[in-house]
Design an enzyme around this catalytic site. Structure first.
Site, mmCIF file in Angstrom:
data_model
loop_
_atom_site.group_PDB
_atom_site.id
_atom_site.type_symbol
_atom_site.label_atom_id
_atom_site.label_comp_id
_atom_site.label_asym_id
_atom_site.label_seq_id
_atom_site.Cartn_x
_atom_site.Cartn_y
_atom_site.Cartn_z
ATOM 1 N N MET A 154 0.846 -1.191 0.000
ATOM 2 C CA MET A 154 0.000 0.000 0.000
ATOM 3 C C MET A 154 0.882 1.241 0.000
ATOM 4 S SD MET A 154 -3.112 -1.030 -0.127
ATOM 5 C CE MET A 154 -4.230 0.235 0.457
ATOM 6 N N CYS A 155 0.261 2.383 0.002
ATOM 7 C CA CYS A 155 0.949 3.670 -0.018
ATOM 8 C C CYS A 155 0.137 4.670 0.788
ATOM 9 C CB CYS A 155 1.125 4.187 -1.447
ATOM 10 S SG CYS A 155 1.874 3.004 -2.600
ATOM 11 N N ARG A 156 0.638 5.875 0.868
ATOM 12 C CA ARG A 156 -0.099 7.029 1.376
ATOM 13 C C ARG A 156 0.088 8.135 0.346
ATOM 14 N NH1 ARG A 156 -3.512 5.534 5.254
ATOM 15 N NH2 ARG A 156 -3.640 4.059 3.517
ATOM 16 N N ASN A 174 -2.959 4.106 -4.520
ATOM 17 C CA ASN A 174 -2.746 3.563 -3.182
ATOM 18 C C ASN A 174 -3.511 2.249 -3.132
ATOM 19 O OD1 ASN A 174 -2.825 2.929 -0.445
ATOM 20 N ND2 ASN A 174 -4.304 4.530 0.042
ATOM 21 N N VAL A 206 3.998 8.524 -0.815
ATOM 22 C CA VAL A 206 5.067 7.673 -0.300
ATOM 23 C C VAL A 206 4.651 6.232 -0.584
ATOM 24 C CG1 VAL A 206 5.946 9.288 1.415
ATOM 25 C CG2 VAL A 206 4.052 7.767 2.028
#
Length: 284
Positions: free
Chosen positions: A1-3, A126, A99
């Site tokens: 996952m990401c932000r 994301n 990120v």
């Protein structure tokens, strides 16, 4: 996952949007509080912003020709010693940043972190899509070999971006193309996580499909993010508001609306902040 996050509003430094807010994107790289999959986002980061329009005396190009700039690295965001100076010096009225926590088996170089770009569009994903290498075939679509070889990175996000841009270039409105992509992939990949973030510097489009999504409005500004930061709101700002699961959000500096990501025939009236019409998630 990401932000990830996106911002539209008065010119602000990248530091004030990304680095300085307590609990903001910078801290979410190592200490996300709402992330459902993965624990850190240390596989790279990216910043995308729209340069200020040229002055009237500069005849080298029109405002519409101003393309976004990007800065992307394959290192953790906290490991880039140049970032504090860059983010302090660069100001913009429209920003998209992310990120990265890489999907297993995908590229780890500097082409993989969001944002991806095409013309004025910036994009971030994301989430994750299992067995993404077979996605085009399973969707019943075709891509030319040069399109597949020309993907910016070997990862699910780059492929999703190519599928999205193909529809937008063909003339489909961005919000319809984004909704179509989320609905179609969820139909053949149960459990796919498809939180998309897209902007052209004037509008933000986002989907909440498998992870958290929030937005916050202020005087002539809007922020959309995977999770809220802890920056205090003044009296002229609204607090962070959560976007419902399986929704598409469309935001400008003057309005925000969310619409369920379901087939058009099943869709109830849109929830509107600022007064705009609904969208259509077409199937084909």
């Amino acid at each position: 996952m990401c932000r990830h996050l996106a911002y539209l509003g008065p010119a602000s430094s990248l530091a004030d949007l990304v680095i300085r807010p307590p609990g903001g994107l910078y801290e979410q790289s190592w200490a996300p509080r709402m992330q459902r999959y993965g624990t850190v986002n240390a596989d790279g980061f990216g910043l995308g912003w729209y340069p200020a329009p040229r002055s009237r005396d500069d005849h080298t190009g029109a405002e519409d020709e101003q393309l976004p700039a990007r800065y992307r690295r394959a290192v953790p965001v906290w490991a880039d010693v140049n970032l504090p100076d860059l983010t302090r010096a660069v100001h913009s009225t429209a920003v998209l940043a992310a990120v990265r926590d890489a999907t297993e088996g995908t590229a780890q170089d500097e082409t993989a972190p969001a944002p991806y770009a095409d013309g004025r569009l910036l994009f971030s994903h994301n989430g994750a899509v299992r067995d993404w290498e077979r996605l085009v075939q399973d969707l019943g679509l075709t891509m030319e070999p040069d399109e597949l070889l020309g993907l910016e990175a070997r990862c699910d996000s780059a492929l999703l971006w190519a599928l999205l841009t193909n529809r937008i270039r063909a003339g489909e409105p961005a919000e319809d193309a984004l909704a179509w992509l989320a609905v179609r992939i969820r139909g053949i990949r149960t459990g796919a996580r498809l939180n998309f973030l897209l902007t052209d510097g004037r509008t933000i489009w986002a989907t909440r499909c498998g992870d958290t999504l929030w937005y916050r409005t202020g005087p002539g500004s809007v922020r959309v993010a995977s999770e809220p930061d802890d920056a205090p709101a003044d009296e002229s700002e609204a607090g962070w508001q959560e976007v419902p699961e399986d929704s598409l959000l469309v935001a400008t500096v003057s309005s925000v609306r969310t619409v369920p990501l379901v087939h058009t025939a099943q869709r109830p009236p849109a929830h509107v902040s600022g007064g705009v019409t609904g969208i259509h998630a077409r199937r084909s």
